[in-house]
Design a protein around this motif. Structure first.
Motif, mmCIF file in Angstrom:
data_model
loop_
_atom_site.group_PDB
_atom_site.id
_atom_site.type_symbol
_atom_site.label_atom_id
_atom_site.label_comp_id
_atom_site.label_asym_id
_atom_site.label_seq_id
_atom_site.Cartn_x
_atom_site.Cartn_y
_atom_site.Cartn_z
ATOM 1 N N TRP A 178 -4.891 -71.467 -92.565
ATOM 2 C CA TRP A 178 -3.872 -72.210 -93.301
ATOM 3 C C TRP A 178 -2.544 -72.238 -92.552
ATOM 4 O O TRP A 178 -1.728 -73.139 -92.729
ATOM 5 C CB TRP A 178 -3.684 -71.549 -94.663
ATOM 6 C CG TRP A 178 -2.967 -72.369 -95.684
ATOM 7 C CD1 TRP A 178 -1.659 -72.236 -96.068
ATOM 8 C CD2 TRP A 178 -3.496 -73.430 -96.479
ATOM 9 N NE1 TRP A 178 -1.357 -73.141 -97.053
ATOM 10 C CE2 TRP A 178 -2.477 -73.893 -97.329
ATOM 11 C CE3 TRP A 178 -4.754 -74.038 -96.558
ATOM 12 C CZ2 TRP A 178 -2.649 -74.926 -98.233
ATOM 13 C CZ3 TRP A 178 -4.936 -75.061 -97.456
ATOM 14 C CH2 TRP A 178 -3.901 -75.500 -98.283
ATOM 15 N N VAL A 179 -2.313 -71.242 -91.702
ATOM 16 C CA VAL A 179 -1.049 -71.108 -90.990
ATOM 17 C C VAL A 179 -0.891 -72.182 -89.914
ATOM 18 O O VAL A 179 0.223 -72.599 -89.597
ATOM 19 C CB VAL A 179 -0.958 -69.702 -90.353
ATOM 20 C CG1 VAL A 179 0.288 -69.553 -89.491
ATOM 21 C CG2 VAL A 179 -1.006 -68.629 -91.435
ATOM 22 N N PHE A 180 -2.023 -72.642 -89.367
ATOM 23 C CA PHE A 180 -1.992 -73.494 -88.185
ATOM 24 C C PHE A 180 -2.122 -74.971 -88.532
ATOM 25 O O PHE A 180 -2.645 -75.346 -89.583
ATOM 26 C CB PHE A 180 -3.126 -73.098 -87.235
ATOM 27 C CG PHE A 180 -3.008 -71.691 -86.728
ATOM 28 C CD1 PHE A 180 -2.230 -71.402 -85.617
ATOM 29 C CD2 PHE A 180 -3.650 -70.650 -87.382
ATOM 30 C CE1 PHE A 180 -2.113 -70.104 -85.149
ATOM 31 C CE2 PHE A 180 -3.537 -69.348 -86.929
ATOM 32 C CZ PHE A 180 -2.764 -69.072 -85.813
ATOM 33 N N LEU A 181 -1.663 -75.804 -87.608
ATOM 34 C CA LEU A 181 -1.864 -77.235 -87.752
ATOM 35 C C LEU A 181 -3.354 -77.548 -87.774
ATOM 36 O O LEU A 181 -4.157 -76.885 -87.125
ATOM 37 C CB LEU A 181 -1.193 -77.984 -86.591
ATOM 38 C CG LEU A 181 0.334 -77.993 -86.581
ATOM 39 C CD1 LEU A 181 0.840 -78.651 -85.303
ATOM 40 C CD2 LEU A 181 0.893 -78.712 -87.806
ATOM 41 N N ASP A 182 -3.698 -78.583 -88.507
ATOM 42 C CA ASP A 182 -5.098 -78.913 -88.757
ATOM 43 C C ASP A 182 -5.659 -79.775 -87.628
ATOM 44 O O ASP A 182 -6.052 -80.924 -87.836
ATOM 45 C CB ASP A 182 -5.189 -79.643 -90.104
ATOM 46 C CG ASP A 182 -6.599 -79.673 -90.650
ATOM 47 O OD1 ASP A 182 -7.402 -78.812 -90.271
ATOM 48 O OD2 ASP A 182 -6.888 -80.574 -91.456
ATOM 49 N N LEU A 189 -3.039 -74.751 -82.268
ATOM 50 C CA LEU A 189 -2.727 -73.344 -82.018
ATOM 51 C C LEU A 189 -1.301 -72.997 -82.427
ATOM 52 O O LEU A 189 -0.868 -71.858 -82.283
ATOM 53 C CB LEU A 189 -2.923 -73.013 -80.530
ATOM 54 C CG LEU A 189 -4.329 -73.267 -79.977
ATOM 55 C CD1 LEU A 189 -4.377 -72.885 -78.503
ATOM 56 C CD2 LEU A 189 -5.377 -72.510 -80.765
ATOM 57 N N MET A 190 -0.589 -73.978 -82.941
ATOM 58 C CA MET A 190 0.798 -73.751 -83.338
ATOM 59 C C MET A 190 0.864 -73.308 -84.796
ATOM 60 O O MET A 190 0.366 -73.996 -85.687
ATOM 61 C CB MET A 190 1.616 -75.024 -83.153
ATOM 62 C CG MET A 190 3.100 -74.846 -83.491
ATOM 63 S SD MET A 190 4.048 -76.359 -83.190
ATOM 64 C CE MET A 190 3.894 -76.467 -81.398
ATOM 65 N N ALA A 191 1.451 -72.140 -85.037
ATOM 66 C CA ALA A 191 1.611 -71.626 -86.398
ATOM 67 C C ALA A 191 2.857 -72.246 -87.017
ATOM 68 O O ALA A 191 3.965 -72.031 -86.531
ATOM 69 C CB ALA A 191 1.720 -70.113 -86.383
#
Length: 274
Positions: A178-182, A189-191
């Motif tokens: 949920w933290v990362f781009l879909d 890999l970007m939170a």
């Protein structure tokens, strides 16, 4: 998340929705997307197989449900019911349940192709049309759990239909994804999102009516909802991305899979009778 069944870009928000809105959105989405979903993912899932997750973990290898011969087994959010047909071949007395008539239509088509039919039930997972203590095992591979507003009510309903000592095994989105781009690429890999933001992901039409909804629960949320319902949590699996597996499914990909898990599988039991 997933791709919309139409070519129009959805309006995306993070906001609260009611159970009624959630139910309506899930039913209409999967009715509309059933054919496209099966066309895209049916070859990977098979017609007679229980594949737990995009990482490709199969029940034939993992045996998370154990020996089901002679057991009454319920599959929640069964989709095209490939898992139920596989369990039927293992000697289980199987029932497959889904909210979507479109997905159950795909289940009937797959039954015709494979020659393996199981009972299909269209119903809400929060109000299952079964007496208490009907099943020895309830399971789902990404059905129901990520799409229901009231997770605690779902756990209580599963507990109700399970017999004493029965198993409840569900695969769902790993909470940390949920933290990362879909995205399956390096962009994924970007939170950017807070792990602690429980507001659901909502796609809506131009009138603001929700059309697709996913719920986020932390690991602690899942554990608490299970134990509050009376379950004993036995294990949690975080399947690793296997070497040579090149399938890309939504945000799941070999690149992301080698760095962090995309799936969590919770294995719980209703306590045995004293």
């Amino acid at each position: 998340m997933t791709e919309p069944p139409s070519s129009l870009e959805p309006v995306v928000s993070r906001r609260s929705v009611s159970g009624t809105q959630n139910r309506a959105a899930s039913r209409s989405w999967w009715d509309a997307d059933a054919d496209g979903y099966q066309e895209a993912h049916g070859p990977f899932l098979g017609d007679v197989d229980l594949v737990w997750c995009p990482e490709g973990l199969r029940e034939a290898d993992a045996r998370l449900l154990g020996d089901v011969k002679g057991s009454r087994v319920l599959e929640l959010g069964c989709g095209a019911a490939a898992g139920s047909r596989w369990l039927d071949g293992q000697g289980a007395d199987v029932t497959a349940l889904d909210l979507s008539s479109g997905m159950l239509r795909q289940a009937r088509k797959a039954a015709s192709r494979s020659g393996v039919s199981v009972p299909l039930v269209q119903a809400d997972a929060l109000a299952m049309p079964f007496p208490a203590e009907t099943f020895d095992t309830v399971h789902t591979a990404f059905g129901a759990v990520p799409f229901i507003t009231d997770t605690e009510a779902l756990m209580r309903e599963v507990f109700r239909v399970l017999r004493a000592g029965g198993a409840w095994v569900f695969a769902t989105y790993h909470p940390m994804r949920w933290v990362f781009l879909d995205e399956p690429s390096e962009a994924g890999l970007m939170a950017v999102n807070s792990y602690f933001d429980r507001r659901p992901y909502v796609e809506q039409d131009t009138a603001g009516v929700p059309t697709y909804i996913e719920q986020h629960r932390t690991f602690g949320d899942h554990v608490r909802s299970l134990t509050a319902a009376g379950f004993i949590l036995r294990d949690v699996l975080e399947p690793e991305w296997p070497p040579g597996h090149e399938e890309v499914w939504g945000q799941w990909s070999p690149m992301r899979g080698r760095l962090f898990p995309g799936t969590a599988i919770f294995i719980a039991r209703r306590p045995a009778a004293s």
